[in-house]
Design a protein around this motif. Structure first.
Motif, PDB file in Angstrom:
ATOM      1  N   UNK A 127      52.589  46.980  28.329  1.00  0.00           N
ATOM      2  CA  UNK A 127      51.927  46.192  29.376  1.00  0.00           C
ATOM      3  C   UNK A 127      52.962  45.270  30.012  1.00  0.00           C
ATOM      4  N   UNK A 128      53.027  45.277  31.325  1.00  0.00           N
ATOM      5  CA  UNK A 128      53.876  44.359  32.081  1.00  0.00           C
ATOM      6  C   UNK A 128      52.964  43.519  32.965  1.00  0.00           C
ATOM      7  N   UNK A 129      52.564  42.376  32.453  1.00  0.00           N
ATOM      8  CA  UNK A 129      51.553  41.545  33.109  1.00  0.00           C
ATOM      9  C   UNK A 129      52.185  40.526  34.055  1.00  0.00           C
ATOM     10  N   UNK A 130      51.365  40.043  34.969  1.00  0.00           N
ATOM     11  CA  UNK A 130      51.751  38.963  35.877  1.00  0.00           C
ATOM     12  C   UNK A 130      51.561  37.602  35.215  1.00  0.00           C
ATOM     13  N   UNK A 131      52.401  36.616  35.531  1.00  0.00           N
ATOM     14  CA  UNK A 131      52.135  35.248  35.062  1.00  0.00           C
ATOM     15  C   UNK A 131      50.798  34.746  35.623  1.00  0.00           C
ATOM     16  N   UNK A 132      50.020  34.096  34.778  1.00  0.00           N
ATOM     17  CA  UNK A 132      48.705  33.630  35.209  1.00  0.00           C
ATOM     18  C   UNK A 132      48.797  32.716  36.430  1.00  0.00           C
ATOM     19  N   UNK A 133      49.802  31.850  36.464  1.00  0.00           N
ATOM     20  CA  UNK A 133      49.915  30.884  37.561  1.00  0.00           C
ATOM     21  C   UNK A 133      50.096  31.594  38.903  1.00  0.00           C
ATOM     22  N   UNK A 134      50.789  32.713  38.905  1.00  0.00           N
ATOM     23  CA  UNK A 134      50.999  33.468  40.139  1.00  0.00           C
ATOM     24  C   UNK A 134      49.707  34.162  40.560  1.00  0.00           C
ATOM     25  N   UNK A 135      48.987  34.730  39.599  1.00  0.00           N
ATOM     26  CA  UNK A 135      47.692  35.353  39.914  1.00  0.00           C
ATOM     27  C   UNK A 135      46.737  34.316  40.493  1.00  0.00           C
ATOM     28  N   UNK A 136      46.701  33.146  39.904  1.00  0.00           N
ATOM     29  CA  UNK A 136      45.817  32.084  40.388  1.00  0.00           C
ATOM     30  C   UNK A 136      46.168  31.705  41.824  1.00  0.00           C
ATOM     31  N   UNK A 137      47.457  31.625  42.120  1.00  0.00           N
ATOM     32  CA  UNK A 137      47.889  31.287  43.478  1.00  0.00           C
ATOM     33  C   UNK A 137      47.460  32.372  44.463  1.00  0.00           C
ATOM     34  N   UNK A 138      47.642  33.625  44.094  1.00  0.00           N
ATOM     35  CA  UNK A 138      47.228  34.730  44.957  1.00  0.00           C
ATOM     36  C   UNK A 138      45.713  34.758  45.131  1.00  0.00           C
ATOM     37  N   UNK A 139      44.995  34.498  44.062  1.00  0.00           N
ATOM     38  CA  UNK A 139      43.541  34.492  44.126  1.00  0.00           C
ATOM     39  C   UNK A 139      43.046  33.434  45.113  1.00  0.00           C
ATOM     40  N   UNK A 140      43.668  32.280  45.114  1.00  0.00           N
ATOM     41  CA  UNK A 140      43.262  31.227  46.040  1.00  0.00           C
ATOM     42  C   UNK A 140      43.549  31.623  47.492  1.00  0.00           C
ATOM     43  N   UNK A 141      44.642  32.360  47.713  1.00  0.00           N
ATOM     44  CA  UNK A 141      44.925  32.866  49.060  1.00  0.00           C
ATOM     45  C   UNK A 141      43.833  33.833  49.487  1.00  0.00           C
ATOM     46  N   UNK A 142      43.468  34.762  48.601  1.00  0.00           N
ATOM     47  CA  UNK A 142      42.406  35.720  48.910  1.00  0.00           C
ATOM     48  C   UNK A 142      41.079  35.049  49.197  1.00  0.00           C
ATOM     49  N   UNK A 143      40.738  34.030  48.421  1.00  0.00           N
ATOM     50  CA  UNK A 143      39.498  33.295  48.656  1.00  0.00           C
ATOM     51  C   UNK A 143      39.526  32.585  50.006  1.00  0.00           C
ATOM     52  N   UNK A 144      40.655  31.941  50.289  1.00  0.00           N
ATOM     53  CA  UNK A 144      40.766  31.193  51.546  1.00  0.00           C
ATOM     54  C   UNK A 144      40.585  32.112  52.751  1.00  0.00           C
ATOM     55  N   UNK A 145      41.031  33.366  52.638  1.00  0.00           N
ATOM     56  CA  UNK A 145      40.905  34.332  53.734  1.00  0.00           C
ATOM     57  C   UNK A 145      39.604  35.128  53.664  1.00  0.00           C
ATOM     58  N   UNK A 146      38.753  34.811  52.694  1.00  0.00           N
ATOM     59  CA  UNK A 146      37.452  35.472  52.523  1.00  0.00           C
ATOM     60  C   UNK A 146      37.610  36.990  52.337  1.00  0.00           C
ATOM     61  N   UNK A 147      38.633  37.386  51.583  1.00  0.00           N
ATOM     62  CA  UNK A 147      38.886  38.796  51.311  1.00  0.00           C
ATOM     63  C   UNK A 147      38.119  39.249  50.071  1.00  0.00           C
ATOM     64  N   UNK A 148      37.939  40.551  49.949  1.00  0.00           N
ATOM     65  CA  UNK A 148      37.455  41.127  48.694  1.00  0.00           C
ATOM     66  C   UNK A 148      38.676  41.242  47.777  1.00  0.00           C
ATOM     67  N   UNK A 149      38.612  40.607  46.623  1.00  0.00           N
ATOM     68  CA  UNK A 149      39.756  40.513  45.712  1.00  0.00           C
ATOM     69  C   UNK A 149      39.426  41.223  44.398  1.00  0.00           C
ATOM     70  N   UNK A 150      40.354  42.083  43.945  1.00  0.00           N
ATOM     71  CA  UNK A 150      40.225  42.754  42.655  1.00  0.00           C
ATOM     72  C   UNK A 150      41.245  42.148  41.690  1.00  0.00           C
ATOM     73  N   UNK A 151      40.810  41.831  40.500  1.00  0.00           N
ATOM     74  CA  UNK A 151      41.703  41.330  39.455  1.00  0.00           C
ATOM     75  C   UNK A 151      41.572  42.243  38.242  1.00  0.00           C
ATOM     76  N   UNK A 152      42.699  42.836  37.842  1.00  0.00           N
ATOM     77  CA  UNK A 152      42.704  43.796  36.741  1.00  0.00           C
ATOM     78  C   UNK A 152      43.321  43.199  35.484  1.00  0.00           C
ATOM     79  N   UNK A 153      42.605  43.303  34.369  1.00  0.00           N
ATOM     80  CA  UNK A 153      43.208  43.124  33.054  1.00  0.00           C
ATOM     81  C   UNK A 153      43.461  44.528  32.498  1.00  0.00           C
ATOM     82  N   UNK A 154      43.903  44.609  31.262  1.00  0.00           N
ATOM     83  CA  UNK A 154      44.140  45.934  30.681  1.00  0.00           C
ATOM     84  C   UNK A 154      42.837  46.720  30.582  1.00  0.00           C
ATOM     85  N   UNK A 155      41.743  46.032  30.298  1.00  0.00           N
ATOM     86  CA  UNK A 155      40.478  46.727  30.019  1.00  0.00           C
ATOM     87  C   UNK A 155      39.392  46.543  31.067  1.00  0.00           C
TER      88      UNK A 155
END
Length: 274
Positions: A85-113
């Motif tokens: 597994x080569x995961x993203x740092x949580x802080x970077x995912x959180x930053x991207x998620x906030x960008x997606x929310x601000x733009x009112x996009x449909x956002x997918x977040x994947x964990x391993x399962x």
């Protein structure tokens, strides 16, 4: 001699009807019977392609593999054993998620399962049905519940190409992290850790199996497939692949994803039949 074939799923292995056609199933089974590995290499979860693995005779098989999340995970099919597994740092995912929310996009977040989706819409539901099952809708504007869980990738649903490119430019200027950014299915911009791409993953798997890069065939259609197309001994674009993918490929199939391009590749390069 080629010993491993790795293929994208959507718009490559799967037809527009979201199925693997009988001629392709037969060709893959024929190649597998000679000892050639067939490794799906998808941006999606390995859980979402289990029915496809059953159809190909690869489900729950030892020493058979799937590469998922654009190379962020390598899975052995027997008991869906996670090898890497080569995961993203949580802080970077959180930053991207906030960008997606601000733009009112449909956002997918994947964990391993799991796949979590924020701001689902009807068009996205229609596209995912038949491809992905079991996603979980997010009703809160926070990812804190995933703070201790490895996140393999985050993607935005943006259907206009100009807007996807604009988003890429914005993220590259405003997120201080060397993201692997790619596009898929002409509807997504995808964000992975730089250690995760389809090319790095297939080379890692090939090395584990004692297979040289020159003995690998990689098949795809879009930008998230480019790393494996460039890394493989034979990089292939299907006929419906984007122009820039075809330009990088060693071979472009005559068939598009609705007319058995994998059968064409296997017949030509594994069995040397025209």
């Amino acid at each position: 001699m080629y010993k491993l074939i790795t293929s994208d799923m959507d718009e490559t292995l799967l037809s527009d009807k979201k199925v693997i056609t009988p001629a392709t199933v037969a060709a893959i089974k024929r190649a597998s019977a000679t000892g050639v590995y067939f490794v799906p290499n998808t941006g999606r979860s390995f859980n979402s392609i289990q029915d496809n693995l059953i159809q190909l005779g690869l489900s729950q098989k030892p020493d058979q593999y799937v590469i998922s999340y654009n190379g962020a995970a390598i899975i052995e099919n027997q008991q869906n054993r996670v090898l890497q597994v080569n995961a993203l740092p949580y802080e970077i995912v959180e930053q991207l998620f906030k960008i997606g929310m601000r733009e009112h996009l449909c956002v997918h977040v994947y964990t391993v399962d799991e796949l979590y989706i924020w701001n689902m819409n009807d068009k996205e539901t229609d596209y995912l049905n038949g491809r992905v099952t079991g996603w979980k809708l997010m009703h809160e504007d926070s990812l804190k519940f995933l703070q201790q869980t490895p996140i393999t990738k985050i993607i935005f649903n943006i259907e206009a190409e100009a807007q996807r490119l604009s988003m890429q430019d914005y993220v590259e200027k405003n997120v201080d992290f060397a993201l692997n950014i790619s596009f898929s299915s002409d509807r997504y911009i995808e964000f992975n850790d730089p250690s995760a791409d389809k090319g790095q993953a297939v080379l890692a798997l090939a090395a584990k199996l004692g297979i040289k890069p020159s003995e690998v065939i990689a098949v795809g259609d879009n930008s998230n497939d480019l790393p494996m197309i460039k890394a493989a001994g034979l990089g292939v674009s299907v006929a419906n692949g984007r122009d820039f993918v075809q330009a990088e490929a060693n071979y472009v199939t005559q068939a598009d994803n609705n007319h058995d391009p994998l059968a064409e590749i296997i017949n030509k390069f594994i069995f040397e039949e025209e």
